[in-house]
Write a protein that holds these residues in place. Structure first.
Motif, short mmCIF file in Angstrom:
data_model
loop_
_atom_site.label_atom_id
_atom_site.label_comp_id
_atom_site.label_asym_id
_atom_site.label_seq_id
_atom_site.Cartn_x
_atom_site.Cartn_y
_atom_site.Cartn_z
N VAL A 136 0.85 -1.19 0.00
CA VAL A 136 0.00 0.00 0.00
C VAL A 136 0.88 1.25 0.00
O VAL A 136 1.58 1.53 0.96
CB VAL A 136 -0.93 0.02 1.23
CG1 VAL A 136 -1.76 1.29 1.24
CG2 VAL A 136 -1.84 -1.21 1.20
N GLY A 137 0.88 1.94 -1.11
CA GLY A 137 1.71 3.14 -1.24
C GLY A 137 1.13 4.32 -0.49
O GLY A 137 0.02 4.25 0.06
N LYS A 138 1.89 5.38 -0.47
CA LYS A 138 1.48 6.58 0.24
C LYS A 138 0.15 7.13 -0.29
O LYS A 138 -0.73 7.48 0.48
CB LYS A 138 2.55 7.66 0.09
CG LYS A 138 3.38 7.83 1.34
CD LYS A 138 4.29 9.05 1.19
CE LYS A 138 5.34 9.07 2.31
NZ LYS A 138 6.39 10.05 2.05
N ALA A 139 0.06 7.20 -1.62
CA ALA A 139 -1.14 7.76 -2.23
C ALA A 139 -2.36 6.91 -1.89
O ALA A 139 -3.44 7.44 -1.61
CB ALA A 139 -0.97 7.86 -3.74
N ALA A 140 -2.15 5.60 -1.90
CA ALA A 140 -3.26 4.69 -1.60
C ALA A 140 -3.68 4.86 -0.15
O ALA A 140 -4.88 4.84 0.17
CB ALA A 140 -2.86 3.25 -1.88
N LEU A 141 -2.69 5.00 0.70
CA LEU A 141 -2.98 5.18 2.12
C LEU A 141 -3.79 6.46 2.35
O LEU A 141 -4.76 6.48 3.10
CB LEU A 141 -1.66 5.26 2.90
CG LEU A 141 -1.72 4.88 4.38
CD1 LEU A 141 -2.29 3.48 4.56
CD2 LEU A 141 -0.34 4.97 4.99
N LYS A 142 -3.40 7.50 1.64
CA LYS A 142 -4.11 8.77 1.75
C LYS A 142 -5.56 8.63 1.28
O LYS A 142 -6.49 9.15 1.89
CB LYS A 142 -3.40 9.82 0.88
CG LYS A 142 -2.95 11.04 1.68
CD LYS A 142 -2.28 12.05 0.78
CE LYS A 142 -3.07 13.34 0.74
NZ LYS A 142 -2.46 14.34 -0.17
N ALA A 143 -5.70 7.89 0.17
CA ALA A 143 -7.05 7.67 -0.37
C ALA A 143 -7.90 6.88 0.61
O ALA A 143 -9.09 7.16 0.80
CB ALA A 143 -6.95 6.95 -1.72
#
Ligand code: ZN
Length: 200
Positions: A136-143
């Motif tokens: 889970v990348g940063k962007a995905a985590l943010k989403a």
């Protein structure tokens, strides 16, 4: 008018039926139960170098998908997937695996062997997909956070949460409330992003 006594009709009548023609002249797809032409070759795999199954297009795709899945994996990894995948499944499995080495009295037919093999590959693929750790990348985590979730949320949870929020923030229910409209947009963006990375 057509003449039903014409020699043409005799010729048609004396022809073997379509099934027989196929069985005699063209190999059928070897996928159990499939009656299409076996036009595509697929390698039988380790210990059977140079041997091929014949499949129709659909089944050669299915087979290759399963087959390629294990490319590059260590034997141990493959075996552990297979073992997991087999737990609680058909008792005939062991017979199928070693069938080739058994005597004529316990010979397992090719269709059974193949069915077992396809079954095993499918289950192994499912088990592997299940166990796969999702990066889970940063962007995905943010989403995910935008939806009020963390990195442990699975797809159904993400979808359920999205629907909930979208319903709650829908403009029809929030007459012209700007902040809610923006929030809704952010949630839609987040959800769409999660879909593109396979998390929703
Ligand atoms: Zn087929």
């Amino acid at each position: 008018m057509m003449n039903l006594n014409s020699p043409l009709f005799d010729r048609i009548r004396s022809k073997p039926n379509a099934e027989e023609v196929r069985a005699d002249q063209e190999p059928l797809c070897q996928h159990p139960g499939c009656r299409r032409k076996g036009e595509f070759r697929a390698p039988k795999g380790r210990d059977h170098e140079g041997e091929f199954y014949l499949f129709c297009l659909e089944h050669v795709k299915e087979y290759n998908q399963s087959y390629n899945y294990f490319a590059g994996m260590t034997d141990a990894a493959v075996q552990s997937y297979q073992k997991d995948a087999l737990t609680g499944h058909r008792p005939t499995w062991n017979i199928s695996v070693t069938g080739a080495g058994l005597g004529a009295e316990s010979k397992v037919d090719a269709a059974t062997l193949l069915r077992a093999k396809l079954d095993r590959l499918r289950r192994a693929r499912e088990a592997a997909a299940e166990a796969r750790v999702r990066p889970v990348g940063k962007a995905a985590l943010k989403a995910l956070e935008a939806l009020g979730l963390d990195d442990k949320a699975d797809k159904p949870t993400v979808r359920r949460r999205f629907k909930e929020l979208a319903k709650r923030l829908h403009p029809d229910l929030n007459e012209g409330d700007r902040s809610r409209e923006e929030k809704l947009r952010a949630i839609i963006d987040a959800y769409n992003y999660l879909k593109t990375v396979g998390l929703a």
